[in-house]
Design a protein around this motif. Structure first.
Motif, PDB file in Angstrom:
ATOM      1  N   GLU B  69       0.829  -1.199   0.000  1.00  0.00           N
ATOM      2  CA  GLU B  69       0.000   0.000   0.000  1.00  0.00           C
ATOM      3  C   GLU B  69       0.870   1.259   0.000  1.00  0.00           C
ATOM      4  O   GLU B  69       0.576   2.238  -0.672  1.00  0.00           O
ATOM      5  CB  GLU B  69      -0.934  -0.004   1.223  1.00  0.00           C
ATOM      6  N   ASP B 174       1.404  -4.930  10.754  1.00  0.00           N
ATOM      7  CA  ASP B 174       0.889  -3.560  10.737  1.00  0.00           C
ATOM      8  C   ASP B 174       0.407  -3.199   9.334  1.00  0.00           C
ATOM      9  O   ASP B 174       0.658  -2.109   8.845  1.00  0.00           O
ATOM     10  CB  ASP B 174       1.943  -2.557  11.219  1.00  0.00           C
ATOM     11  N   PRO B 176      -3.316  -3.902   6.998  1.00  0.00           N
ATOM     12  CA  PRO B 176      -4.627  -4.512   7.169  1.00  0.00           C
ATOM     13  C   PRO B 176      -4.828  -5.780   6.330  1.00  0.00           C
ATOM     14  O   PRO B 176      -5.453  -6.721   6.804  1.00  0.00           O
ATOM     15  CB  PRO B 176      -5.597  -3.412   6.729  1.00  0.00           C
ATOM     16  N   GLN B 345     -12.508  -2.449   4.618  1.00  0.00           N
ATOM     17  CA  GLN B 345     -11.272  -2.858   5.266  1.00  0.00           C
ATOM     18  C   GLN B 345     -10.599  -1.661   5.925  1.00  0.00           C
ATOM     19  O   GLN B 345     -10.187  -1.723   7.095  1.00  0.00           O
ATOM     20  CB  GLN B 345     -10.313  -3.466   4.233  1.00  0.00           C
ATOM     21  N   SER B 346     -10.509  -0.572   5.192  1.00  0.00           N
ATOM     22  CA  SER B 346      -9.864   0.635   5.714  1.00  0.00           C
ATOM     23  C   SER B 346     -10.610   1.141   6.946  1.00  0.00           C
ATOM     24  O   SER B 346     -10.009   1.484   7.962  1.00  0.00           O
ATOM     25  CB  SER B 346      -9.844   1.683   4.603  1.00  0.00           C
ATOM     26  N   TRP B 349     -10.062  -1.193   9.891  1.00  0.00           N
ATOM     27  CA  TRP B 349      -8.676  -1.118  10.382  1.00  0.00           C
ATOM     28  C   TRP B 349      -8.481   0.151  11.208  1.00  0.00           C
ATOM     29  O   TRP B 349      -7.893   0.116  12.291  1.00  0.00           O
ATOM     30  CB  TRP B 349      -7.717  -1.161   9.194  1.00  0.00           C
ATOM     31  N   ILE B 350      -9.002   1.275  10.700  1.00  0.00           N
ATOM     32  CA  ILE B 350      -8.879   2.532  11.451  1.00  0.00           C
ATOM     33  C   ILE B 350      -9.642   2.418  12.764  1.00  0.00           C
ATOM     34  O   ILE B 350      -9.194   2.891  13.805  1.00  0.00           O
ATOM     35  CB  ILE B 350      -9.357   3.725  10.599  1.00  0.00           C
TER      36      ILE B 350
END
Lengths: 283, 357
Positions: B69, B174, B176, B345-346, B349-350
């Motif tokens: 990413e 670290d 996702p 997903q983002s 994860w956040i």
């Protein structure tokens, strides 16, 4: 030299500075503002609502930075005071020692703290020498305390130096006069030294609080990457490490922080003016 | 109007950067006779680069990234220009879809002949047009035999990562994609699922795991596992071997539930101004002796058949590097997720990172 030539040369001298400000300060801020207020369909305010979504993150960042700033102030003031009262030679050497760590890269120094604080690190292994091999070790890293420590360590010089500068600018005759009139040490400090050092204190607070609240690398290295601070969140939106890049939300969060800092700075500058003193200078 | 202002601002910034940049780092950029290679950290034998520079006279500017990413966002932001990149398969297929990857001229890469049949035309590049496989491997669970009890690893399960006995001694990815893959697999789901319910369940597992996690790390895993600061960590097989070489107490297994199998492949960006030199570099990396040396350093499984034959027997028969077919059967290769799943997903994860215990 005539006056007009002097003015002319001043203008020429300003060109590099103004150019720098425009390219590296004004334009980036303009871009942040632009992204903060745009979305897929053009103008929008919705990006700003994300700060409410992330209010606990913002609160945590503010809280940790305030603590770090307070600790810095408590540590820095006595140090700055002692240095300012010392002989010139000691003053020179002391300022040098305070600056010394800054000769090394900030990241390297923060990584070094990892080796110091870890369970198998210097402190815990030192304690094992005293308490025996079975000593479980103190929990010194990967928590909020370690993040505060990182902030205090990295930004302490920015608190000491402005306070020190303000203190050295105090006219010694004021103190002598007070003493002649029968003031004790405590009274001199409270009524002369402390008020006159306020500009330095304010500079120091600003210079510690601002980098603390926007840090993202200290929380990653010393906090174990577990809890995002607002800086981590902004970094994440810009780099898309979570899988989605969103400049708009990232810019909106940055803008909120900038406005908060601006308000705090204005407030403190006003406070500074009320104190009716000179020296130090707010950055 | 807004667009105009924005583009004017952008032009000014770019112009300023070009002016300052060319003054400060003359020749530092990709002038002719040099290529910019962008690779994972700790993922090459550095001496191979020197050999390439010596043989061809092409200078290699080598930089590294910690996750797909990170690499992707750096490339799409246009902040830097790279020629050769080595992404994982799911990122590669996304980048091919977006037109970021150039078609290779295989006349310049004769050494492609050494790449084994089973590594050609994989899902991310079915027509063999864009990429040359570099290494492959699986995610494994690394653990320290000194501190982790034998009965806890006897079943070779993912459960070890959720074992409360080792609270504070577990490391986690670290990033996702890898972290969710472990949780999804533990839940019995495909790591490529697009079902939001399954993602939410996986997120809950990660949330439950968070208090047990010492730190979320990428390359820092080496330090923390080797110095025995942490006892358990999921990581990529080749890196696991590097760690095991450094600390003899470390061992690793491919979890029985299955794991991610990845293929990292070399490719050239379509924005590259030095495509020919870049292809020359890819070809050089596939020279048999170079591939052997590199494989010995990075410890990952290689798709290069001739080089494989020259590896020592111990490596060739190491089931962690070259897992047997029945293990590989349970492993899954990432596919590029649709945007709505990426968004989820983002978001999840956040949420994991902004939930404070």
């Amino acid at each position: 030299m005539t006056k007009s030539v002097e003015v002319g040369s001043k203008k020429v001298n300003l060109i590099p500075f103004s150019g720098w400000m425009v390219v590296f300060v004004l334009i980036p801020i303009a871009l942040v503002v632009y992204y903060a207020f745009t979305g897929v369909d053009g103008f929008t305010l919705s990006n700003l609502t994300w700060i409410w979504t992330y209010r606990s993150t913002l609160w945590l960042s503010v809280w940790l930075s305030l603590l770090a700033t307070a600790i810095c102030l408590l540590l820095a003031y006595p140090v700055a005071y002692m240095i300012s009262r010392a002989s010139e030679k000691v003053q020179r050497n002391a300022s040098l020692f305070i600056m010394l760590p800054m000769w090394m890269n900030f990241l390297v120094r923060t990584y070094a703290w990892m080796t110091i604080l870890e369970n198998n690190g210097l402190i815990n292994n030192g304690l094992r020498l005293i308490f025996g091999e079975d000593f479980a070790g103190l929990n010194l890293i990967n928590n909020h305390g370690a993040i505060i420590l990182g902030m205090v360590y990295n930004y302490l010089p920015y608190m000491i130096l402005p306070i020190y500068t303000a203190l050295t600018k105090i006219d010694n005759s004021l103190i002598e006069a007070a003493r002649d009139l029968g003031s004790g040490g405590v009274q001199i400090f409270r009524r002369i030294v402390l008020p006159l050092s306020v500009p330095g204190i304010i500079s120091g607070i600003t210079m510690v609080f601002i980098p603390s609240i926007s840090t993202f690398i200290i929380s990653k290295i010393l906090g174990g990457g577990k809890d995002f601070l607002i800086g981590d969140l902004i970094e994440d939106y810009f780099l898309g490490n979570s899988g989605v890049v969103n400049y708009n939300i990232g810019a909106a969060l940055s803008l909120v922080i900038m406005v908060m800092i601006l308000i705090a700075t204005c407030f403190m500058n006003k406070f500074d003016k009320d104190a009716k003193t000179n020296g130090g200078g707010v950055i | 109007m807004r667009k105009i202002i924005l583009s004017v601002l952008a032009v000014i910034v770019v112009a300023a950067i070009i002016v300052t940049g060319s003054v400060i780092s003359r020749g530092g950029g990709a002038s002719s006779g040099s290529i910019n290679v962008y690779n994972w950290g700790e993922y090459i034998d550095q001496s191979v680069l020197d050999d390439f520079e010596e043989q061809t006279g092409i200078k290699v500017n080598y930089t590294t990234y910690a996750s797909n990413e990170e690499m992707y966002s750096k490339i799409v932001s246009g902040a830097a220009s790279y020629d050769v990149i080595i992404p994982s398969e799911y990122m590669l297929s996304k980048m091919i879809d977006e037109g970021l990857i150039a078609e290779l001229d295989f006349d310049n890469i004769p050494n492609y002949q050494y790449i084994g049949e089973e590594y050609r035309g994989l899902s991310f590049d079915p027509e063999e047009k864009y990429s040359v496989p570099y290494t492959w491997g699986t995610v494994v669970i690394v653990y320290n035999t000194k501190y982790v009890d034998e009965e806890d690893v006897a079943d070779e399960s993912l459960e070890l990562l959720w074992n409360e006995k080792y609270a504070g001694k577990i490391l986690m990815f670290d990033n996702p994609r890898d972290a969710f893959a472990l949780a999804l697999t533990r839940g019995g789901y495909s790591m490529n699922t697009t079902d939001p319910a399954q993602w939410n369940e996986a997120a809950e597992m990660l949330m439950e795991q968070k208090p047990l996690v010492q730190a979320y790390v990428m390359d820092q895993v080496f330090d923390k596992m080797i110095s025995e600061e942490a006892y358990i960590a999921p990581y990529y097989a080749g890196d696991a071997i590097t760690m095991m070489d450094e600390n003899e107490n470390l061992a690793a297994y491919v979890p029985v539930e299955g794991a991610n199998q990845f293929v990292d492949a070399m490719c050239v960006l379509s924005s590259s101004q030095h495509k020919k030199e870049a292809e020359q570099f890819i070809n050089f990396m596939c020279e048999t002796d170079i591939a052997v040396r590199n494989a010995e350093e990075v410890c990952y499984a290689i798709p290069h058949t001739a080089a494989f034959e020259e590896l020592d027997e111990e490596t060739r028969e190491d089931t962690m590097v070259y897992p047997p077919a029945e293990v590989l059967e349970k492993c899954e290769v990432f596919v590029n997720l649709p945007p709505e799943t990426m968004l989820l997903q983002s978001d999840l994860w956040i949420r994991l990172k902004t939930t404070y215990y």
